[in-house]
Design a protein around this motif. Structure first.
Motif, PDB file in Angstrom:
ATOM      1  N   LEU A   1      77.473  61.293  43.815  1.00 58.35           N
ATOM      2  CA  LEU A   1      76.800  61.451  45.104  1.00 58.35           C
ATOM      3  C   LEU A   1      77.628  60.775  46.193  1.00 58.35           C
ATOM      4  O   LEU A   1      78.059  59.631  46.047  1.00 58.35           O
ATOM      5  N   TRP A   2      77.869  61.506  47.276  1.00 59.15           N
ATOM      6  CA  TRP A   2      78.475  60.929  48.476  1.00 59.15           C
ATOM      7  C   TRP A   2      77.380  60.812  49.542  1.00 59.15           C
ATOM      8  O   TRP A   2      76.574  61.732  49.695  1.00 59.15           O
ATOM      9  N   VAL A   3      77.379  59.736  50.270  1.00 56.28           N
ATOM     10  CA  VAL A   3      76.420  59.613  51.367  1.00 56.28           C
ATOM     11  C   VAL A   3      77.185  59.348  52.672  1.00 56.28           C
ATOM     12  O   VAL A   3      78.051  58.477  52.722  1.00 56.28           O
ATOM     13  N   TYR A   4      76.858  60.133  53.688  1.00 54.72           N
ATOM     14  CA  TYR A   4      77.525  60.025  54.992  1.00 54.72           C
ATOM     15  C   TYR A   4      76.474  59.961  56.090  1.00 54.72           C
ATOM     16  O   TYR A   4      75.372  60.477  55.926  1.00 54.72           O
ATOM     17  N   PRO A   5      76.843  59.380  57.241  1.00 52.54           N
ATOM     18  CA  PRO A   5      75.930  59.469  58.386  1.00 52.54           C
ATOM     19  C   PRO A   5      75.801  60.931  58.824  1.00 52.54           C
ATOM     20  O   PRO A   5      76.768  61.683  58.692  1.00 52.54           O
TER      21      PRO A   5
ATOM     22  N   VAL B   1      69.569  55.315  49.229  1.00 55.67           N
ATOM     23  CA  VAL B   1      69.871  56.577  48.564  1.00 55.67           C
ATOM     24  C   VAL B   1      70.666  56.316  47.284  1.00 55.67           C
ATOM     25  O   VAL B   1      70.373  56.878  46.226  1.00 55.67           O
ATOM     26  N   MET B   2      71.658  55.435  47.389  1.00 59.27           N
ATOM     27  CA  MET B   2      72.477  55.109  46.227  1.00 59.27           C
ATOM     28  C   MET B   2      71.628  54.465  45.126  1.00 59.27           C
ATOM     29  O   MET B   2      71.817  54.753  43.942  1.00 59.27           O
ATOM     30  N   ARG B   3      70.704  53.626  45.541  1.00 61.88           N
ATOM     31  CA  ARG B   3      69.863  52.971  44.539  1.00 61.88           C
ATOM     32  C   ARG B   3      69.025  54.018  43.798  1.00 61.88           C
ATOM     33  O   ARG B   3      68.951  54.032  42.575  1.00 61.88           O
ATOM     34  N   ALA B   4      68.403  54.931  44.570  1.00 63.64           N
ATOM     35  CA  ALA B   4      67.597  55.982  43.946  1.00 63.64           C
ATOM     36  C   ALA B   4      68.441  56.823  42.994  1.00 63.64           C
ATOM     37  O   ALA B   4      67.984  57.215  41.917  1.00 63.64           O
ATOM     38  N   PHE B   5      69.684  57.050  43.376  1.00 67.65           N
ATOM     39  CA  PHE B   5      70.580  57.881  42.562  1.00 67.65           C
ATOM     40  C   PHE B   5      70.923  57.203  41.231  1.00 67.65           C
ATOM     41  O   PHE B   5      70.756  57.798  40.167  1.00 67.65           O
ATOM     42  N   VAL B   6      71.382  55.963  41.288  1.00 73.79           N
ATOM     43  CA  VAL B   6      71.796  55.304  40.040  1.00 73.79           C
ATOM     44  C   VAL B   6      70.594  54.943  39.167  1.00 73.79           C
ATOM     45  O   VAL B   6      70.746  54.676  37.980  1.00 73.79           O
ATOM     46  N   GLU B   7      69.395  54.980  39.773  1.00 77.59           N
ATOM     47  CA  GLU B   7      68.195  54.675  38.988  1.00 77.59           C
ATOM     48  C   GLU B   7      67.438  55.930  38.556  1.00 77.59           C
ATOM     49  O   GLU B   7      66.301  55.850  38.087  1.00 77.59           O
ATOM     50  N   LEU B   8      68.061  57.079  38.697  1.00 80.47           N
ATOM     51  CA  LEU B   8      67.421  58.317  38.230  1.00 80.47           C
ATOM     52  C   LEU B   8      67.087  58.196  36.748  1.00 80.47           C
ATOM     53  O   LEU B   8      67.839  57.567  35.995  1.00 80.47           O
ATOM     54  N   PRO B   9      65.957  58.802  36.329  1.00 82.86           N
ATOM     55  CA  PRO B   9      65.647  58.755  34.894  1.00 82.86           C
ATOM     56  C   PRO B   9      66.763  59.445  34.104  1.00 82.86           C
ATOM     57  O   PRO B   9      67.417  60.346  34.630  1.00 82.86           O
ATOM     58  N   ASP B  10      66.983  59.024  32.900  1.00 81.56           N
ATOM     59  CA  ASP B  10      67.992  59.607  32.010  1.00 81.56           C
ATOM     60  C   ASP B  10      69.431  59.240  32.372  1.00 81.56           C
ATOM     61  O   ASP B  10      70.358  59.752  31.764  1.00 81.56           O
ATOM     62  N   VAL B  11      69.623  58.383  33.368  1.00 80.72           N
ATOM     63  CA  VAL B  11      70.981  57.891  33.618  1.00 80.72           C
ATOM     64  C   VAL B  11      71.319  56.903  32.502  1.00 80.72           C
ATOM     65  O   VAL B  11      70.575  55.959  32.257  1.00 80.72           O
TER      66      VAL B  11
ATOM     67  N   LYS C   1      64.428  65.327  42.963  1.00 76.01           N
ATOM     68  CA  LYS C   1      64.055  63.918  42.874  1.00 76.01           C
ATOM     69  C   LYS C   1      64.589  63.096  44.041  1.00 76.01           C
ATOM     70  O   LYS C   1      64.005  62.070  44.396  1.00 76.01           O
ATOM     71  N   LEU C   2      65.703  63.517  44.618  1.00 76.38           N
ATOM     72  CA  LEU C   2      66.298  62.725  45.702  1.00 76.38           C
ATOM     73  C   LEU C   2      65.810  63.141  47.086  1.00 76.38           C
ATOM     74  O   LEU C   2      65.834  62.345  48.021  1.00 76.38           O
ATOM     75  N   LYS C   3      65.364  64.381  47.219  1.00 76.96           N
ATOM     76  CA  LYS C   3      64.895  64.855  48.529  1.00 76.96           C
ATOM     77  C   LYS C   3      63.780  63.982  49.107  1.00 76.96           C
ATOM     78  O   LYS C   3      63.785  63.704  50.299  1.00 76.96           O
ATOM     79  N   PRO C   4      62.820  63.536  48.270  1.00 81.10           N
ATOM     80  CA  PRO C   4      61.719  62.735  48.834  1.00 81.10           C
ATOM     81  C   PRO C   4      62.114  61.316  49.260  1.00 81.10           C
ATOM     82  O   PRO C   4      61.310  60.633  49.890  1.00 81.10           O
ATOM     83  N   VAL C   5      63.329  60.861  48.920  1.00 78.85           N
ATOM     84  CA  VAL C   5      63.732  59.507  49.332  1.00 78.85           C
ATOM     85  C   VAL C   5      63.766  59.453  50.860  1.00 78.85           C
ATOM     86  O   VAL C   5      64.444  60.269  51.490  1.00 78.85           O
ATOM     87  N   PRO C   6      62.999  58.524  51.468  1.00 85.55           N
ATOM     88  CA  PRO C   6      62.815  58.531  52.925  1.00 85.55           C
ATOM     89  C   PRO C   6      64.117  58.549  53.743  1.00 85.55           C
ATOM     90  O   PRO C   6      64.201  59.227  54.758  1.00 85.55           O
TER      91      PRO C   6
END
Length: 571
Positions: A242-246, A209-219, A171-176
């Motif tokens: 989830l950690w996000v880094y450059p 990315v963080m928004r997509a993560f916290v808005e995953l279905p079933d959260v 679900k997260l891979k397609p996030v641009p």
DNA sequence: GCCGTTTTCGGCCCGACTGTTTTCAGTCG
């Protein structure tokens, strides 16, 4: 007392000392000794002869004496004195999320809180918020933590965590904004059970990315949300962070988030000795300049090490082995040439022998052993001796249909009965290509009795493999109380292979046992125990467990060619 | 309490997030 019980005692001592407010390094020393004991291959008593307990990493004079006392008396004066001072039940409070030793100590001293019930009452009556450093939010957090604790099922089996993680990744891979996303933590290390799912993403801008993560279905709950790190809880109680880094910092980040914690401590110590400082962000040189690593491999290279496979990162000697260039050449899935424990519709399998064999051939394997259950395992539709003989006719027919390039072996999974005898006569076993023996009943027999049953099976000249040796089921059932050292020695002596059962609810042998078995000269087999062709896909869990046990392909009999395998089976 | 490629004494891994704080402590990974 065994290794684990002694380790648990030291762990408890560490917790109580920390709550008491003892200097942290003393606490860490007990914790390190506990970890060491838990990871120990072989029995702690062996150290009594060879060099003493101080040979164990993290064990010095004081702790060695305590091990001695625990082994000889089963008790420890130091511990008994400690729990008269600090109530033993306080360690239960440490299980509450967001509650650590400092606050537990505070609640105990200021409010007399000694157990979970006291804590709940204190929180509900608004007493906690009156304490220094506490407020309304902290109090509410503790109440939420108590609820979460009641709901939470300890650790999650790999069997559930793995597919759940794959789903989140998909679900997260397609996030641009996502350049790369990978699993880290104990899941990447392929531990048998997982605390929560750790994910690592590379992105220039983390917000999307963080928004997509916290808005995953079933959260169901967002536990924390920041620019570099967020964590959520799903409706089923599973947690992920989830950690996000450059992208240019992804290598250090992935290394850091994969752990284990103890492995990372070893690496940072190594970095320090070279005047470097390692963090999730970068490697910092003495002059303060940063070395960025986009690839994890670079982190190890800069420290003068070859890349260490995640499955080895448990601080079980892998950093030292890497420094010396002694890392093992680990087993990989492609090394496997066939499966030596599978079932068909003859017993409790779901597919015919032909369907199983064709699926195995289509995976590129060279052989498959059909090993249906023997008759005393009634629940699984075990075969009588007559049925076993007529099954042989069907095997021959399937073999003819498939031609010579793929070999179907006629095996059986024979029951080791409660009295230690096998379920078929020796003449019947002698007719089989392959005999797998296993325990399904009487697992709770006393140590000596259940061990003797197993040894009896190993000594039988027709037995080739012992399947799922301990019989554990994750997370519900502990394995039988077996003397594994005796079993390994007997297996080595009699040329019997031990299975690493790849079913993620079994993973039996486990990693530590697999490593010890190989050290003692035992051959292994990594089998799926497939009851239908899809189960072949589970083999990678078994391979991962073998890798965690430092197992190299030549020690695994189903990496061998069919000729070499048949030669082994004959002997 | 442990340990030694700075050391047998004096260190012992690093950073984000949260909440309670006017600069930091506690917890977690």
């Amino acid at each position: 007392m065994n290794n684990r019980e002694i380790a648990d005692t030291f762990e408890k001592i560490a917790d109580l000392l920390e709550i008491k407010g003892e200097v942290i390094y003393k606490v860490l020393a007990y914790r390190r000794a506990a970890d060491s004991l838990r990871e120990l291959v072989g029995d702690v008593t062996e150290y009594q002869e060879r060099g003493g307990f101080t040979e164990i990493p993290g064990v010095g004079k004081a702790i060695a004496e305590k091990i001695e006392e625990l082994l000889s008396t089963g008790k420890l004066g130091f511990y008994e004195k400690l729990i008269r001072e600090v109530p033993e039940t306080l360690t239960d409070l440490l299980q509450v999320p967001d509650l650590g030793p400092k606050k537990v100590g505070l609640f105990w001293r200021e409010l007399g809180v000694v157990n979970l019930k006291d804590l709940e009452e204190a929180a509900k009556s608004g007493k906690l918020r009156t304490l220094a450093g506490m407020g309304e939010k902290s109090e509410a957090k503790i109440l939420a933590g108590l609820e979460s604790l009641a709901r939470r099922t300890e650790r999650i089996p790999l069997a559930l965590a793995w597919p759940a993680a794959q789903e989140i990744l998909a679900k997260l891979k397609p996030v641009p904004a996502v350049k790369i996303i990978e699993v880290g933590g104990s899941l990447r290390r392929m531990r048998a059970t997982i605390g929560d799912i750790d994910l690592l993403a590379a992105a220039e801008d983390s917000k999307e990315v963080m928004r997509a993560f916290v808005e995953l279905p079933d959260v169901s709950r967002v536990l924390s949300r920041g620019e570099t790190k967020s964590s959520v809880e799903f409706k089923d109680g599973l947690r992920a962070q989830l950690w996000v880094y450059p992208p240019q910092r992804f290598g250090t980040a992935l290394q850091y988030a994969t752990g284990s914690k103890e492995h990372n401590v070893r690496l940072r110590e190594l970095a320090q000795k070279q005047g470097l400082s390692l963090s999730d962000q970068a490697i910092v040189k003495p002059d303060g300049s940063e070395i960025l690593c986009a690839e994890e491999r670079e982190v190890y290279e800069i420290l003068g090490l070859p890349w260490i496979p995640p499955e080895l990162r448990e601080d079980r000697g892998e950093v030292q082995a890497a420094r010396k260039g002694n890392l093992p050449e680990l087993l990989i899935l492609d090394d496997i040439k066939g499966d030596l424990q599978t079932h068909s519709t003859w017993s409790d399998g779901k597919k015919s022998i032909l369907e199983m064999a064709e699926a195995a051939r289509d995976r590129g394997w060279e052989y498959l052993a059909v090993t249906d259950h023997s008759h005393s395992l009634g629940v699984a539709g075990g075969l009588s001796e007559e049925e076993l003989r007529s099954q042989h006719e069907e095997i021959k027919a399937v073999q003819e249909k498939l031609g010579r390039s793929f070999r179907v072996l006629h095996g059986v999974e024979v029951e080791i009965r409660a009295d230690g005898s096998l379920d078929y006569d020796d003449e019947v076993l002698a007719e089989m290509d392959l005999v797998v023996a296993s325990l399904h009943s009487g697992l709770r027999q006393p140590r000596q009795r259940v061990t003797e049953r197993m040894l009896n099976a190993i000594r039988n000249p027709h037995v080739d493999i012992i399947a799922h040796p301990t019989g554990r089921l994750i997370p519900d059932r502990e394995g039988a109380d077996l003397d594994m050292e005796a079993i390994f020695k007997a297996a080595a002596e009699h040329g019997v292979a031990l299975e690493i059962n790849a079913d993620p609810y079994r993973l039996d042998l486990d990693d530590v046992h697999a490593r010890r078995a190989v050290e003692l000269g035992v051959m292994l087999a990594v089998n799926s125990d497939a009851h239908s062709p899809e189960w072949f896909d589970l083999l990678h869990f078994g391979v991962a467990t073998a890798r965690r046990g430092w197992v190299e392909p030549q020690k695994v009999i189903n990496t061998w060619t069919v000729d070499r395998l048949l030669d082994f089976l004959k002997k």
